[in-house]
Scaffold this motif. Structure first.
Motif, PDB file in Angstrom:
ATOM      1  N   GLY A 295       0.963  -1.212  -0.065  1.00 36.40           N
ATOM      2  CA  GLY A 295       0.045   0.049  -0.057  1.00 36.40           C
ATOM      3  C   GLY A 295       0.833   1.301  -0.159  1.00 36.40           C
ATOM      4  N   GLU A 296       0.358   2.156   0.479  1.00 38.47           N
ATOM      5  CA  GLU A 296       1.185   3.292   0.742  1.00 38.47           C
ATOM      6  C   GLU A 296       0.887   4.558   1.875  1.00 38.47           C
ATOM      7  N   LEU A 297       1.895   4.894   2.498  1.00 32.94           N
ATOM      8  CA  LEU A 297       1.667   5.943   3.536  1.00 32.94           C
ATOM      9  C   LEU A 297       1.302   7.421   2.978  1.00 32.94           C
ATOM     10  N   THR A 298       0.661   8.098   3.477  1.00 29.12           N
ATOM     11  CA  THR A 298       0.375   9.557   2.984  1.00 29.12           C
ATOM     12  C   THR A 298       1.239  10.351   4.038  1.00 29.12           C
ATOM     13  N   ILE A 299       2.163  11.029   3.573  1.00 29.68           N
ATOM     14  CA  ILE A 299       3.037  11.865   4.223  1.00 29.68           C
ATOM     15  C   ILE A 299       2.908  13.375   3.860  1.00 29.68           C
ATOM     16  N   SER A 300       2.306  14.145   4.618  1.00 28.72           N
ATOM     17  CA  SER A 300       2.227  15.666   4.612  1.00 28.72           C
ATOM     18  C   SER A 300       3.407  16.356   5.144  1.00 28.72           C
ATOM     19  N   THR A 301       4.304  17.190   4.546  1.00 28.17           N
ATOM     20  CA  THR A 301       5.255  17.620   5.196  1.00 28.17           C
ATOM     21  C   THR A 301       5.180  19.061   5.324  1.00 28.17           C
ATOM     22  N   ARG A 302       6.006  19.811   6.174  1.00 31.36           N
ATOM     23  CA  ARG A 302       6.164  21.267   6.597  1.00 31.36           C
ATOM     24  C   ARG A 302       7.399  21.466   6.856  1.00 31.36           C
ATOM     25  N   VAL A 303       8.031  22.821   6.470  1.00 27.64           N
ATOM     26  CA  VAL A 303       9.226  23.173   7.054  1.00 27.64           C
ATOM     27  C   VAL A 303       9.007  24.272   7.890  1.00 27.64           C
ATOM     28  N   ILE A 304       9.437  24.163   8.996  1.00 30.31           N
ATOM     29  CA  ILE A 304       9.193  24.949  10.029  1.00 30.31           C
ATOM     30  C   ILE A 304      10.746  25.767  10.368  1.00 30.31           C
ATOM     31  N   ASP A 305      10.722  26.971  10.235  1.00 28.17           N
ATOM     32  CA  ASP A 305      11.795  27.920  10.365  1.00 28.17           C
ATOM     33  C   ASP A 305      11.746  28.555  11.621  1.00 28.17           C
TER      34      ASP A 305
ATOM     35  N   ARG B 272      11.910  16.680  12.679  1.00 29.62           N
ATOM     36  CA  ARG B 272      13.318  16.200  12.886  1.00 29.62           C
ATOM     37  C   ARG B 272      14.043  17.513  12.318  1.00 29.62           C
ATOM     38  N   PRO B 273      15.233  17.795  12.526  1.00 31.18           N
ATOM     39  CA  PRO B 273      15.894  18.881  11.977  1.00 31.18           C
ATOM     40  C   PRO B 273      16.027  18.607  10.439  1.00 31.18           C
ATOM     41  N   LEU B 274      15.765  19.666   9.571  1.00 30.14           N
ATOM     42  CA  LEU B 274      15.877  19.599   8.358  1.00 30.14           C
ATOM     43  C   LEU B 274      17.463  19.450   7.866  1.00 30.14           C
ATOM     44  N   LEU B 275      17.674  18.283   7.213  1.00 31.02           N
ATOM     45  CA  LEU B 275      18.919  17.760   6.819  1.00 31.02           C
ATOM     46  C   LEU B 275      18.960  17.284   5.438  1.00 31.02           C
TER      47      LEU B 275
END
Length: 150
Positions: free
Chosen positions: A48-58, A98-101
Motif C-alpha cells: 500500500g502507501e503511506l500518505t506523508i504531509s510535510t512542512r518546513v518550520i523555520d 526532525r532537523p531539516l537535513l
C-alpha cells in the motif's frame, strides 16, 4: 480606560508566540510500502502507501534549527498473512519533527490489527528515508520491518 490599558499590555503577549515560527507547507506525498514482517505465528506481507504531509518550520525569532514536520498516515497500508490469508490494517497517524537535513532516516513504529480487534494489536516499524535537494525538493522512500525486541 482600564480595559484599554489591559488590552494594550496583554494583546502583544498573546500574539508574540504566534510570530515565533515561519512555516512553509510542503507537499503531501504518497510513499509506497512493500515488505514482510515475521510475527510469532506467521509472515505478514504489507503493501500500500503511506500518505506523508510535510512542512518546513523555520524558527525566525530564536534562530533555532529549521525543522521538517512529517504527518504520516498509515490508513492505506494493508497486510495479509501469507499462510492464513488473514487481513491486517492500521489506522495510525504519527507526527514527527526532525532537523531539516540533506538526508535523514526516520524509524517510526506503528500498530496494526486483524480486523477491529485492538486488543490483539501488534507493531511494525517503517524506515522513511527523506532527502532534500534544491532541484527536486523533498523525496521520501520507505521500507518496513519487524520491531526489534528490547
Amino acid at each position: 480606560m482600564r480595559p484599554l490599558l489591559v488590552t494594550a499590555i496583554v494583546l502583544p503577549a498573546v500574539i508574540a508566540p504566534l510570530l515565533v515560527l515561519a512555516v512553509v507547507q510542503g507537499p503531501t506525498v504518497p510513499v509506497l510500502v512493500d515488505g514482510t514482517v515475521s510475527s510469532d505465528t506467521e509472515n505478514i506481507a504489507f503493501g500500500g502507501e503511506l500518505t506523508i504531509s510535510t512542512r518546513v518550520i523555520d524558527d525566525t525569532v530564536f534562530n533555532g534549527p529549521t525543522m521538517l514536520e512529517m504527518v504520516i498516515d498509515f490508513s492505506r497500508v494493508k497486510g495479509q498473512g501469507k499462510a492464513s490469508g488473514k487481513k491486517f490494517t492500521s489506522e495510525a497517524q504519527v507526527i514527527v519533527h526532525r532537523p531539516l537535513l540533506a538526508f535523514d532516516e526516520v524509524e517510526v513504529i506503528f500498530p496494526y490489527t486483524q480486523g477491529n480487534d485492538v486488543h490483539a494489536a501488534r507493531s511494525a516499524m517503517v524506515t522513511i528515508s527523506a532527502s532534500l535537494s534544491a532541484k527536486s525538493g523533498i523525496v521520501l522512500t520507505s521500507k518496513i520491518k519487524k520491531v526489534p525486541l528490547v
